[in-house]
Design a protein around this motif. Sequence first.
Motif, short mmCIF file in Angstrom:
data_model
loop_
_atom_site.label_atom_id
_atom_site.label_comp_id
_atom_site.label_asym_id
_atom_site.label_seq_id
_atom_site.Cartn_x
_atom_site.Cartn_y
_atom_site.Cartn_z
N ALA A 21 -7.45 6.01 -6.18
CA ALA A 21 -6.05 5.74 -6.50
C ALA A 21 -5.80 4.14 -5.94
CB ALA A 21 -5.15 6.67 -5.43
N SER A 22 -4.63 3.60 -6.75
CA SER A 22 -4.56 2.33 -6.30
C SER A 22 -4.23 1.80 -4.78
CB SER A 22 -3.17 1.80 -7.09
OG SER A 22 -2.27 2.57 -6.68
N TYR A 23 -3.60 2.88 -3.93
CA TYR A 23 -3.65 2.65 -2.70
C TYR A 23 -4.92 2.57 -1.82
CZ TYR A 23 -3.79 7.60 -1.99
OH TYR A 23 -4.35 8.97 -2.03
N ASP A 24 -5.92 2.83 -2.56
CA ASP A 24 -7.44 2.55 -1.83
C ASP A 24 -7.55 1.10 -1.63
OD1 ASP A 24 -7.94 5.26 -1.70
OD2 ASP A 24 -8.77 5.37 -3.63
N THR A 38 -12.32 6.29 6.91
CA THR A 38 -12.22 7.59 7.37
C THR A 38 -11.18 8.19 6.56
OG1 THR A 38 -13.14 7.14 9.65
CG2 THR A 38 -11.98 9.25 9.11
N LEU A 39 -9.90 7.77 6.50
CA LEU A 39 -8.86 8.23 5.54
C LEU A 39 -9.24 8.31 4.06
CD1 LEU A 39 -5.94 6.46 7.17
CD2 LEU A 39 -6.38 8.86 7.20
N SER A 40 -10.06 7.30 3.46
CA SER A 40 -10.68 7.24 2.32
C SER A 40 -11.40 8.49 1.98
CB SER A 40 -11.58 6.22 2.00
OG SER A 40 -10.43 4.89 1.96
N LEU A 52 0.89 10.65 2.51
CA LEU A 52 0.67 10.71 4.06
C LEU A 52 -0.65 9.70 4.16
CD1 LEU A 52 0.66 11.90 6.75
CD2 LEU A 52 -0.38 13.74 6.14
N LEU A 53 -1.56 9.94 3.25
CA LEU A 53 -2.72 9.18 3.34
C LEU A 53 -2.30 7.66 3.18
CD1 LEU A 53 -4.98 11.48 1.47
CD2 LEU A 53 -5.05 10.94 3.98
N GLY A 54 -1.53 7.16 2.35
CA GLY A 54 -1.25 6.12 2.01
C GLY A 54 -0.40 5.37 3.09
N GLY A 55 0.50 6.24 3.62
CA GLY A 55 1.28 5.84 5.01
C GLY A 55 0.41 5.39 6.03
N VAL A 104 0.93 -1.30 -0.02
CA VAL A 104 -0.09 0.11 0.05
C VAL A 104 0.73 1.36 -0.18
CG1 VAL A 104 -1.83 1.52 1.34
CG2 VAL A 104 -2.03 -1.17 1.14
N LEU A 105 2.05 1.17 0.82
CA LEU A 105 2.89 2.24 0.77
C LEU A 105 3.61 2.54 -0.65
CD1 LEU A 105 4.08 4.65 2.80
CD2 LEU A 105 5.75 3.03 3.31
N VAL A 106 3.88 1.61 -0.95
CA VAL A 106 4.54 1.75 -2.35
C VAL A 106 3.71 2.24 -3.43
CG1 VAL A 106 5.69 0.47 -4.24
CG2 VAL A 106 6.47 0.01 -2.03
N ALA A 107 2.36 1.84 -3.30
CA ALA A 107 1.25 2.19 -4.33
C ALA A 107 1.10 3.67 -4.06
CB ALA A 107 0.07 1.36 -4.09
N ALA A 108 1.24 4.28 -3.02
CA ALA A 108 0.90 5.62 -2.81
C ALA A 108 1.95 6.65 -3.34
CB ALA A 108 0.68 5.69 -1.16
N GLN A 109 3.35 5.95 -3.44
CA GLN A 109 4.34 6.99 -3.92
C GLN A 109 4.20 7.04 -5.53
OE1 GLN A 109 7.90 4.37 -2.86
NE2 GLN A 109 7.88 5.45 -0.77
N TYR A 110 3.47 6.48 -6.11
CA TYR A 110 3.43 6.52 -7.64
C TYR A 110 2.24 7.98 -7.95
CZ TYR A 110 5.51 2.23 -8.90
OH TYR A 110 6.61 1.19 -8.70
N TYR A 111 1.89 8.45 -6.88
CA TYR A 111 0.90 9.50 -7.06
C TYR A 111 1.57 10.92 -6.65
CZ TYR A 111 -2.51 6.07 -7.97
OH TYR A 111 -3.30 5.10 -8.37
N GLY A 112 1.58 12.16 -7.29
CA GLY A 112 2.05 13.23 -7.05
C GLY A 112 1.21 14.36 -6.10
N ALA A 113 0.15 13.98 -5.87
CA ALA A 113 -0.62 14.90 -5.14
C ALA A 113 0.30 15.07 -3.68
CB ALA A 113 -1.95 14.63 -4.79
N GLU A 114 0.03 16.27 -2.98
CA GLU A 114 0.59 16.59 -1.72
C GLU A 114 0.21 15.55 -0.81
OE1 GLU A 114 1.03 20.48 1.33
OE2 GLU A 114 -0.17 20.50 -0.52
N TYR A 115 -0.62 15.15 -0.45
CA TYR A 115 -1.10 14.38 0.64
C TYR A 115 -1.15 12.78 0.30
CZ TYR A 115 -1.87 18.66 3.27
OH TYR A 115 -1.85 19.81 3.94
N ASP A 116 -0.86 12.21 -0.83
CA ASP A 116 -1.09 10.95 -1.40
C ASP A 116 -0.12 10.06 -0.47
OD1 ASP A 116 -2.98 11.14 -2.98
OD2 ASP A 116 -1.79 11.67 -4.77
#
Length: 413
Positions: A99-102, A78-80, A53-56, A39-51
């Motif tokens: 996003a894929s980290y969803d 809740t994070l979603s 953090l939310l994925g982590g 999930v953390l690796v998937a969040a790194q592929y997005y460039g938005a500011e909080y992606d």
Amino acid sequence: MRRLAEERTAPVPSPWMTLSGRYGRAVARACDMGIALAVLVAAQYYGAEYDLLLGGLMALCLLARRPFPGTVLAAVLTLSVVQFALHGLPELPLASAPASYDVAVLFAMMSVIHHSRTPWMPYLAGGVVLLASAAGTVETAAPGIEPSVDLESLLILWGLTLTVWLTAFALHTRRLYAESQAARAWHVEREQEQRVRLAAARERAEIARELHDVVAHSLAVMILQADGAESVLRKSPDMAQSALKTIAATGRDAIDDMHRVVRVLREGNPDSADSGPARRLVTLDEIKVVAERARAAGLTVDVSVEVGEGRLSPAEEMTAFRIVQECLTNVLRHAGAGAGVDIRLHEEQGTLLIGVVDDGAGTLAGRGIGGRSGGNGLVGMRERAELAGGSFEAGPRLGSGWHVRASIPTRTK
């Protein structure tokens, strides 16, 4: 020891379904860390500011999905919601959605289905995720325009959610089945061990009764005969010779019975073809033999057997004989020579009635025979009668002596 006639077994689940102990906990922890890392690796592929953090945060929540599945699902949802809210900002989206980290939501839902002990929780988790998926596909083009639903995205998300839910529910059902089978196998094993212990206890009780009957009666007769032979050896050689013959006959019968009991101990089946000589068949006629030996030992014995031929099975005849034999043994031991014994056996309405009464050689019940109230002989007689489906009663008579009454249901051949 006799083999049990029937053995119950239960299928044992596969080892991979029942991982436990240190190895099972290590594998579970490794899986949790792998999912969180994905999930953390998937969040790194997005460039938005909080992606990131939310994925982590979602990945961090998934580390606690086993002990707190419901709480983790609520936190991830809740994070979603926060993710979609940041994505819907009009100026600049601060998060990507969907996003894929969803996929963390699906993992959290699987945890609720697989680890929750409440029956309705899997259905509640599936319904909540379906509603959340539907809410995520709602699009608002501009203020004042009614929102629309991206039907294609909705079908994809619902299809994926239902697929994951069904897979997790199938694994959950399989796990419960494996646990129930393991518990059943454990209970069957414990029950089998208990049955073996009970069978062994029954065998020991039966052998103890046989040993007591053989040893106690034979030794009582032999001791009294030996004492009598010694006292009349010089005065009456004929009486001494008769006593010695009785001792010899009693000893031979006792040895035969002892051999049979030893064969049971060694081989477990006295009736098998290769267990040596056949078991000596004991019938009611043997009562007259032991009564004659008791007379030779100094007792006055009156015997009456009123049972039709063929009315009793061999086991019933054995039980009746052993009860009478033990009664005579008790009279020899506690009342001694000179006592009178009355033995009555008769059949009445399908029941064999046994009555043995002695006069105690004139000794009051409270003085000479009180020790007969709790010996192994009475216990053995009671067990024999109860095993045959009958009843047993014994106690002192009014005045002097002792009485024994037993009843045994008969099985007409």
